[in-house]
Structures are given as C-alpha cells and as structure tokens.
Design a protein around this motif. Structure first.
Motif, PDB file in Angstrom:
ATOM      1  N   ALA A   1     -50.976 -13.009  49.861  1.00 20.02           N
ATOM      2  CA  ALA A   1     -49.980 -12.500  48.646  1.00 20.02           C
ATOM      3  C   ALA A   1     -49.239 -13.739  48.369  1.00 20.02           C
ATOM      4  CB  ALA A   1     -49.284 -11.502  48.542  1.00 20.02           C
ATOM      5  N   GLY A   2     -48.625 -14.390  49.146  1.00 17.83           N
ATOM      6  CA  GLY A   2     -47.648 -15.594  49.346  1.00 17.83           C
ATOM      7  C   GLY A   2     -48.484 -16.761  48.482  1.00 17.83           C
ATOM      8  N   LEU A   3     -49.737 -17.006  49.154  1.00 16.99           N
ATOM      9  CA  LEU A   3     -50.326 -18.157  48.820  1.00 16.99           C
ATOM     10  C   LEU A   3     -51.056 -17.865  47.250  1.00 16.99           C
ATOM     11  CD1 LEU A   3     -52.601 -18.724  52.091  1.00 16.99           C
ATOM     12  CD2 LEU A   3     -50.865 -20.409  51.026  1.00 16.99           C
TER      13      LEU A   3
ATOM     14  N   HIS B   1     -48.351 -20.013  40.361  1.00 16.98           N
ATOM     15  CA  HIS B   1     -47.009 -20.653  39.789  1.00 16.98           C
ATOM     16  C   HIS B   1     -47.318 -22.384  39.803  1.00 16.98           C
ATOM     17  CE1 HIS B   1     -43.855 -17.657  40.429  1.00 16.98           C
ATOM     18  NE2 HIS B   1     -44.894 -16.979  40.141  1.00 16.98           N
ATOM     19  N   ASP B   2     -48.070 -22.814  40.744  1.00 23.88           N
ATOM     20  CA  ASP B   2     -48.560 -24.115  40.823  1.00 23.88           C
ATOM     21  C   ASP B   2     -49.561 -24.631  39.511  1.00 23.88           C
ATOM     22  OD1 ASP B   2     -48.487 -26.783  41.706  1.00 23.88           O
ATOM     23  OD2 ASP B   2     -50.344 -26.579  42.537  1.00 23.88           O
ATOM     24  N   CYS B   3     -50.538 -23.878  39.357  1.00 24.85           N
ATOM     25  CA  CYS B   3     -51.393 -24.082  38.232  1.00 24.85           C
ATOM     26  C   CYS B   3     -50.819 -23.778  36.823  1.00 24.85           C
ATOM     27  CB  CYS B   3     -52.704 -23.230  38.604  1.00 24.85           C
ATOM     28  SG  CYS B   3     -53.471 -23.985  40.095  1.00 24.85           S
ATOM     29  N   PHE B   4     -50.483 -22.570  36.715  1.00 27.14           N
ATOM     30  CA  PHE B   4     -50.274 -22.167  35.414  1.00 27.14           C
ATOM     31  C   PHE B   4     -49.409 -23.007  34.488  1.00 27.14           C
ATOM     32  CE2 PHE B   4     -49.052 -19.080  31.935  1.00 27.14           C
ATOM     33  CZ  PHE B   4     -50.322 -18.465  31.747  1.00 27.14           C
TER      34      PHE B   4
ATOM     35  N   PRO C   1     -37.873 -17.945  39.551  1.00 36.61           N
ATOM     36  CA  PRO C   1     -38.931 -17.120  39.988  1.00 36.61           C
ATOM     37  C   PRO C   1     -39.653 -17.824  41.334  1.00 36.61           C
ATOM     38  CG  PRO C   1     -39.811 -17.883  37.794  1.00 36.61           C
ATOM     39  CD  PRO C   1     -38.496 -18.267  37.821  1.00 36.61           C
ATOM     40  N   ASN C   2     -39.484 -18.986  41.366  1.00 33.77           N
ATOM     41  CA  ASN C   2     -40.104 -19.843  42.501  1.00 33.77           C
ATOM     42  C   ASN C   2     -39.179 -19.574  43.874  1.00 33.77           C
ATOM     43  OD1 ASN C   2     -41.822 -20.619  40.667  1.00 33.77           O
ATOM     44  ND2 ASN C   2     -41.018 -22.825  40.655  1.00 33.77           N
ATOM     45  N   GLN C   3     -38.122 -19.033  43.658  1.00 30.86           N
ATOM     46  CA  GLN C   3     -37.296 -18.820  44.874  1.00 30.86           C
ATOM     47  C   GLN C   3     -37.857 -17.826  45.666  1.00 30.86           C
ATOM     48  OE1 GLN C   3     -32.708 -18.887  44.841  1.00 30.86           O
ATOM     49  NE2 GLN C   3     -33.442 -18.191  42.686  1.00 30.86           N
TER      50      GLN C   3
ATOM     51  N   SER D   1     -39.815 -22.043  31.450  1.00 25.77           N
ATOM     52  CA  SER D   1     -40.208 -20.822  30.615  1.00 25.77           C
ATOM     53  C   SER D   1     -41.576 -20.363  30.686  1.00 25.77           C
ATOM     54  CB  SER D   1     -39.611 -20.800  29.123  1.00 25.77           C
ATOM     55  OG  SER D   1     -40.338 -22.024  28.576  1.00 25.77           O
ATOM     56  N   MET D   2     -42.364 -21.008  31.402  1.00 28.20           N
ATOM     57  CA  MET D   2     -43.747 -21.055  31.426  1.00 28.20           C
ATOM     58  C   MET D   2     -44.314 -19.700  31.830  1.00 28.20           C
ATOM     59  SD  MET D   2     -46.482 -22.595  30.157  1.00 28.20           S
ATOM     60  CE  MET D   2     -46.086 -24.278  30.058  1.00 28.20           C
ATOM     61  N   LEU D   3     -43.806 -19.134  32.983  1.00 27.04           N
ATOM     62  CA  LEU D   3     -44.507 -17.946  33.779  1.00 27.04           C
ATOM     63  C   LEU D   3     -43.918 -16.801  33.001  1.00 27.04           C
ATOM     64  CD1 LEU D   3     -43.788 -19.717  37.249  1.00 27.04           C
ATOM     65  CD2 LEU D   3     -46.102 -19.235  36.382  1.00 27.04           C
TER      66      LEU D   3
END
Ligand code: HEM
Ligand SMILES: *[C@@H]1O[C@H](CO)[C@@H](O)[C@H](O)[C@H]1NC(C)=O
Ligand SMILES: *[C@@H]1O[C@H](CO)[C@@H](O)[C@H](O)[C@H]1NC(C)=O
Length: 330
Positions: free
Chosen positions: A73-75, A81-84, A102-104, A168-170
């Motif tokens: 799930a972590g990966l 979050h990286d690609c979007f 949210p990345n935190q 604000s993308m995610l």
C-alpha cells in the motif's frame, strides 16, 4: 513532534481539498507538460544496460513484504502521488514535498525502500536507472506479490531536477465523482474506467479515521471502531484489507466504501456499471488496473536526470540527506 506534523498535514489536506474545485475548473485549459517523455518509455529500456534490474527490485520488495505486508500500500500510494501531479519523476521524494500535506502520511518504510533499491541497482549497474523507474517497478511487483495482476511496466523515466510545486493536484477523500472524473481527465486518464480501476488501489492500505465519510449508519460505526483502534487507522478494503483483489468493489456494492470518493463510484452514472463489473469479475478489474497503471505511469513529465540519491537532485550534493525517516523525525 509526530502529532504536531500530522495535525498540520490534515489542515493542509483539508485546505487542498477546498482548492480542488477551484483547480478543477482551470484544469481543462491546462495542457500537460509539452515534452512527451511518456512516448519514449519501453518495458525493455534497461534490458542491455542493467539485466539484473528486475530481479534486484523483485527480491527487495519481497523481503520488505516479509517484514511488513503494508509496504504494498505504501508503494502504491507513492506511485500515485508521484505520477499524478506532473508525471512520474520521483519529485515526490524531494523535500519539501515529502513532508507536506497529504505526502506526510506516506509510509516511511516504503519511501526508504526506494532509495535502498536504488543503491543496490546502481551498485550492480552504475547510475543508469532513475528513482522514478524504481518506484514504478517496485510498485508493480508489490501489487503482484499481494495477489494482484502481473504486467509489463514501461521504463526509461528520468528524475526531476527539483520538487513539484502544485499542492492542489491530488484529490481529497471528500471529492465527488464529477470532480474526480474532471481531474483524472486532465491527467490523460480520460476513460472513467481509469478512475474506477485505479481507485481499486484502495483494495490495500489504511486511512486515518478523520477521512472516513460520515453520511450513513455504516460509516458512523466505522468511525467509532477506528477511533477505538490502537493504530487509529481504518482499512480501505473492509473485506480483505491486505490482499490485492476485487473485494474493494464488492464492499462498494454493499455500501461499505470508506471515503466519499470511493462510495460515490457505486452511484455515479458514468462509473456505477464499472463497479458492478469489477465486483463480479476480478479478471476484468485486473486487466483494467494493469492498463490504467501503465497509463498513469506514462503521464509525461519534463526531462530530468538519473539521481545518484533519490532524496536530492544531483546538483545539490551539499544537501544533507539521511533516510527519509531521519529527515522526518528531526
Ligand atoms: C481517486 C482519488 C483518490 C483519493 C481521493 C484518495 C485518497 C486517499 C486518502 C485520503 C488516503 C488515506 C491517507 C491517510 O490517511 O494516511 C489514501 C490512501 C491510499 N491510497 Fe488513495 N486516493 C485516491 C486514489 C488513489 C489511487 C489512484 C491509488 C493508487 C492506484 C491510491 C492508493 C492508495 C493506497 C494504497 C492508500 C493506503 C496507503 C497506506 O496504507 O499507506 N489512491 N487515499
Ligand atoms: C506531494 O508530492 C507531489 C509530488 O512531488 C507534489 O506534486 C505535491 O505538491 C506534494 N503535495 C504537497 C502538499 O506538497
Ligand atoms: C470477465 O472479464 C474478462 C476480461 O474482460 C472476460 O474475458 C470474461 O469473459 C469475463 N467473465 C465473465 C464471467 O463475464
């Protein structure tokens, strides 16, 4: 310290959720990065220069899963979050993004695993494989090892020279399906099946209690249970929390979805029949998930470099990076 940062994270996340609707209206006019890096990806990109790549990555992910199955799930969430936001370019691994919003709540062990794999791969092959490719491959393997589909992942990405800046993308957990369709469409994920299948990533992993929807009896009892649990987290798939299968969709049909953004998929006219299909037919879900993962993994980003350390751009050798955990625990 941890408590303080995660509170700040929730505040930022709520702020960014409010921004989503404003952002979404601008999104349709916003072109993706002009340089089509996605077009040059291929599954055998490293076949000649790093023949050991796939076996190194797979063994490392397998070992990490033996310690903690949650790393899948972590990966998966790191990959999203990286690609979007701006294409897969490992921008997610650079500060300050890594410690913001949210990345935190990204799993630290999964973040550290990526840099550990990079070190092994570069030791074997020299600095020929990007951190972005390692995220993509490790995620692909973690999904398969959890019971999910096996598929070829196109490679050849480069790492960003700096962090991404669009906070604000995610989308947030309370986003409605119309807004989700719009924001996915703006990332070249224009088929509603992309949104539905990729949301199926929630067949593994956990969420903080505060994100659970609060609009029926089931969700309110879930919030209660969650608040009473020692980890203060709730599994996103209420049926088989750690297995990559189609039970997330079975749960949505039973109205046991965890977020507004999950449960909404079962009701919207453009997504409800897909939820029904995936709940009834795991093969159909797996095929679409693999296709949409490749699509999300190919969102074009700007051309960059092969980072020598996933936590800093090569120009910043002065930057002090330990592991992400060391950074986050300061
Ligand atoms: C459709 C819009 C989406 C929304 C609104 C959303 C929102 C969220 C939120 C709020 C969390 C909980 C974070 C926390 O409390 O720690 C979460 C977790 C997670 N998300 Fe999503 N997500 C979306 C799409 C995706 C996609 C496309 C993927 C991957 C394909 C994904 C994979 C995950 C995973 C695996 C977790 C669990 C992470 C863990 O246990 O460490 N999500 N998501
Ligand atoms: C999270 O990371 C992504 C990828 O680097 C970035 O685009 C986004 O802005 C970050 N979010 C925050 C709130 O910093
Ligand atoms: C399930 O989906 C697969 C892939 O789309 C399809 O080939 C198969 O016929 C479906 N099975 C059923 C029972 O509908």
């Amino acid at each position: 310290m941890k408590v303080a940062t995660s509170t700040r994270g929730i505040v930022v996340l709520i702020g960014s959720m409010l921004l989503v609707s404003a952002w979404v209206s601008a999104a349709s006019n916003m072109p993706l990065a002009t340089k089509d890096a996605g077009a040059s990806l291929s599954a055998d990109f490293h076949a000649a220069s790093c023949p050991q790549l796939e076996s190194i990555v797979r063994a490392a992910v397998q070992a990490a899963r033996a310690v903690n199955v949650q790393v899948t799930a972590g990966l998966l969430r790191i990959f999203f979050h990286d690609c979007f936001p701006e294409g897969c370019d490992a921008s997610i691994l650079l500060e300050p993004e890594l410690s913001t919003g949210p990345n935190q709540s990204l799993q630290k062990n999964a973040v550290d695993l990526i840099e550990a794999i990079r070190a092994k791969v570069h030791a074997a092959c020299g600095p020929t494989v990007s951190c972005a490719d390692i995220i993509a491959l490790a995620t692909r393997d973690a999904v398969a090892l959890a019971g999910g589909p096996t598929f070829a992942m196109p490679l050849g990405r480069t790492d960003s020279l700096e962090g991404a800046d669009d906070v604000s993308m995610l989308p947030g957990p309370n986003t409605d399906v119309d807004s989700l369709l719009t924001v996915f469409n703006s990332r070249a994920l224009s088929d509603p099946a992309d949104l539905v299948a990729l949301s199926g990533g929630h067949t593994v992993g956990k969420a903080s209690c505060g994100f659970i929807r609060d609009n029926d009896e089931f969700s309110r009892s879930l919030i209660k249970q969650c608040n009473a649990s020692p980890s203060k987290k709730q599994s996103l798939d209420t049926i088989t929390p750690d297995v990559f299968d189609n039970k997330y969709f079975v749960a949505l049909k039973a109205r046991h979805g965890v977020f507004v953004s999950d449960q909404g998929l079962a009701d919207h006219r453009r997504t409800s029949s897909l939820v029904t299909t995936f709940a009834a037919n795991q093969t159909a879900f797996f095929a679409q998930f693999a296709k949409s993962m490749v699509k999300m993994g190919s969102i074009p980003g700007p051309k960059g470099e092969i980072r020598r350390n996933c936590f800093r751009p090569n120009s910043r050798v002065d930057m002090d990076v330990g592991s992400f955990s060391a950074v986050a625990d300061e």
